[in-house]
Design a protein around this motif. Structure first.
Motif, PDB file in Angstrom:
ATOM      1  N   ASP A   1       0.825  -1.211   0.000  1.00 57.95           N
ATOM      2  CA  ASP A   1       0.000   0.000   0.000  1.00 57.95           C
ATOM      3  C   ASP A   1       0.860   1.263   0.000  1.00 57.95           C
ATOM      4  OD1 ASP A   1      -2.256  -1.565  -0.007  1.00 57.95           O
ATOM      5  OD2 ASP A   1      -2.693  -1.281   2.124  1.00 57.95           O
ATOM      6  N   VAL A   2       2.012   1.205   0.675  1.00 55.87           N
ATOM      7  CA  VAL A   2       2.920   2.357   0.672  1.00 55.87           C
ATOM      8  C   VAL A   2       3.306   2.695  -0.760  1.00 55.87           C
ATOM      9  CG1 VAL A   2       5.272   3.124   1.253  1.00 55.87           C
ATOM     10  CG2 VAL A   2       3.860   2.001   2.990  1.00 55.87           C
TER      11      VAL A   2
ATOM     12  N   ARG B   1       0.463   4.066  -2.859  1.00 58.84           N
ATOM     13  CA  ARG B   1       0.241   5.491  -2.555  1.00 58.84           C
ATOM     14  C   ARG B   1       1.278   6.369  -3.237  1.00 58.84           C
ATOM     15  NH1 ARG B   1      -2.411   6.755   2.918  1.00 58.84           N
ATOM     16  NH2 ARG B   1      -4.335   5.584   2.600  1.00 58.84           N
TER      17      ARG B   1
ATOM     18  N   GLU C   1       0.408   6.545  -6.900  1.00 58.07           N
ATOM     19  CA  GLU C   1      -0.832   7.271  -7.170  1.00 58.07           C
ATOM     20  C   GLU C   1      -0.696   8.770  -6.962  1.00 58.07           C
ATOM     21  OE1 GLU C   1      -3.696   5.425  -4.595  1.00 58.07           O
ATOM     22  OE2 GLU C   1      -4.206   3.905  -6.084  1.00 58.07           O
ATOM     23  N   ARG C   2       0.176   9.180  -6.081  1.00 58.78           N
ATOM     24  CA  ARG C   2       0.320  10.612  -5.769  1.00 58.78           C
ATOM     25  C   ARG C   2       1.679  11.105  -6.233  1.00 58.78           C
ATOM     26  NH1 ARG C   2      -1.682   9.560  -0.069  1.00 58.78           N
ATOM     27  NH2 ARG C   2      -3.872   9.226  -0.489  1.00 58.78           N
TER      28      ARG C   2
ATOM     29  N   VAL D   1       4.786   7.876   4.827  1.00 60.05           N
ATOM     30  CA  VAL D   1       3.639   7.207   4.215  1.00 60.05           C
ATOM     31  C   VAL D   1       3.331   5.914   4.969  1.00 60.05           C
ATOM     32  CG1 VAL D   1       2.784   6.074   2.127  1.00 60.05           C
ATOM     33  CG2 VAL D   1       4.012   8.242   1.932  1.00 60.05           C
TER      34      VAL D   1
ATOM     35  N   ASN E   1       1.727   6.695   8.342  1.00 58.82           N
ATOM     36  CA  ASN E   1       0.338   7.118   8.173  1.00 58.82           C
ATOM     37  C   ASN E   1      -0.576   5.932   7.888  1.00 58.82           C
ATOM     38  OD1 ASN E   1       1.042   9.762   8.636  1.00 58.82           O
ATOM     39  ND2 ASN E   1       1.091  10.336   6.484  1.00 58.82           N
ATOM     40  N   LEU E   2      -0.125   5.001   7.053  1.00 60.00           N
ATOM     41  CA  LEU E   2      -0.939   3.809   6.777  1.00 60.00           C
ATOM     42  C   LEU E   2      -1.092   2.945   8.027  1.00 60.00           C
ATOM     43  CD1 LEU E   2       0.335   2.822   3.233  1.00 60.00           C
ATOM     44  CD2 LEU E   2      -1.991   3.517   3.841  1.00 60.00           C
TER      45      LEU E   2
ATOM     46  N   ASP F   1      -3.638   4.627  10.205  1.00 54.63           N
ATOM     47  CA  ASP F   1      -4.979   4.386   9.649  1.00 54.63           C
ATOM     48  C   ASP F   1      -5.466   2.985  10.009  1.00 54.63           C
ATOM     49  OD1 ASP F   1      -5.043   6.895   8.503  1.00 54.63           O
ATOM     50  OD2 ASP F   1      -4.610   6.182   6.461  1.00 54.63           O
TER      51      ASP F   1
ATOM     52  N   THR G   1      -9.916   3.582   3.279  1.00 55.88           N
ATOM     53  CA  THR G   1      -9.950   4.865   3.966  1.00 55.88           C
ATOM     54  C   THR G   1     -11.045   5.722   3.333  1.00 55.88           C
ATOM     55  OG1 THR G   1      -8.383   5.899   2.461  1.00 55.88           O
ATOM     56  CG2 THR G   1      -7.456   4.774   4.397  1.00 55.88           C
TER      57      THR G   1
ATOM     58  N   ARG H   1     -10.663   8.541   1.990  1.00 55.22           N
ATOM     59  CA  ARG H   1     -10.112   9.050   0.724  1.00 55.22           C
ATOM     60  C   ARG H   1     -10.230   8.009  -0.387  1.00 55.22           C
ATOM     61  NH1 ARG H   1      -4.786  11.681   1.653  1.00 55.22           N
ATOM     62  NH2 ARG H   1      -6.137  13.414   2.135  1.00 55.22           N
ATOM     63  N   GLN H   2      -9.935   6.760  -0.066  1.00 55.18           N
ATOM     64  CA  GLN H   2     -10.019   5.703  -1.072  1.00 55.18           C
ATOM     65  C   GLN H   2     -11.463   5.474  -1.507  1.00 55.18           C
ATOM     66  OE1 GLN H   2      -8.034   2.784   1.364  1.00 55.18           O
ATOM     67  NE2 GLN H   2      -6.180   2.851   0.104  1.00 55.18           N
TER      68      GLN H   2
END
Length: 166
Positions: free
Chosen positions: A36-37, A40, A43-44, A60, A63-64, A67, A132, A134-135
């Protein structure tokens, strides 16, 4: 961008996975969050002032992990009271507790089924797939605040169903 992701992945993946494993206590979960890191990061777009790739990736990853811990705490808060209550000596729940839990679950399912389809989908993505806000917002092309409002409505509706006598 692609070269940054590729080089960062190979340079820091073991280190990041070890960090996540220590933080979360689960090797498989750490591996999942490590993927997932990098999703992310891909994607960004990375800010040009971000010169320290290692610090960026750790931020990152942290933060994950936060979450994930928050979602786990929310699930424990909602479903925690059901664990261990009414257990028999062999560790299995008593039959009356099983029946009561099933009845509660059926009321929650019925309450959620009566919600609009978008609210049901938001609830499913957040609570079942553990996405999340956002997702969920990105997947459904809506705002994060809209996700939060729909989710609050779904949770409120489910809790009322549990409070109402059968």
């Amino acid at each position: 961008m692609a070269e940054f992701v590729k080089s960062s992945f190979f340079a820091y993946r073991r280190e990041l996975q070890a960090f996540l494993k220590r933080r979360l206590g689960d090797r498989q979960l750490a591996a999942d969050l490590l993927q997932d890191v990098f999703v992310r990061v891909v994607e960004r777009p990375r800010n040009s002032e971000e010169e320290n790739a290692r610090a960026y990736l750790y931020r990152v990853a942290t933060n994950l992990a936060i979450d994930h811990e928050r979602q786990s705490a929310r699930r424990a808060q909602v479903f925690g009271g059901m664990e261990g209550a009414g257990a028999t000596p062999d560790g299995h729940p008593a039959a009356d507790r099983v029946l009561e839990s099933r009845a509660q679950l059926e009321r929650v399912y019925a309450a959620l089924a009566s919600l609009p389809p978008l609210t049901q989908e938001i609830f499913r993505l957040d609570r079942v797939e553990s996405l999340t806000y956002r997702q969920v917002a990105a997947r459904l092309d809506i705002s994060e605040s809209s996700v939060q409002k729909h989710l609050a409505r779904a949770l409120s509706h489910a809790l009322r169903a549990l409070e109402d006598p059968p």
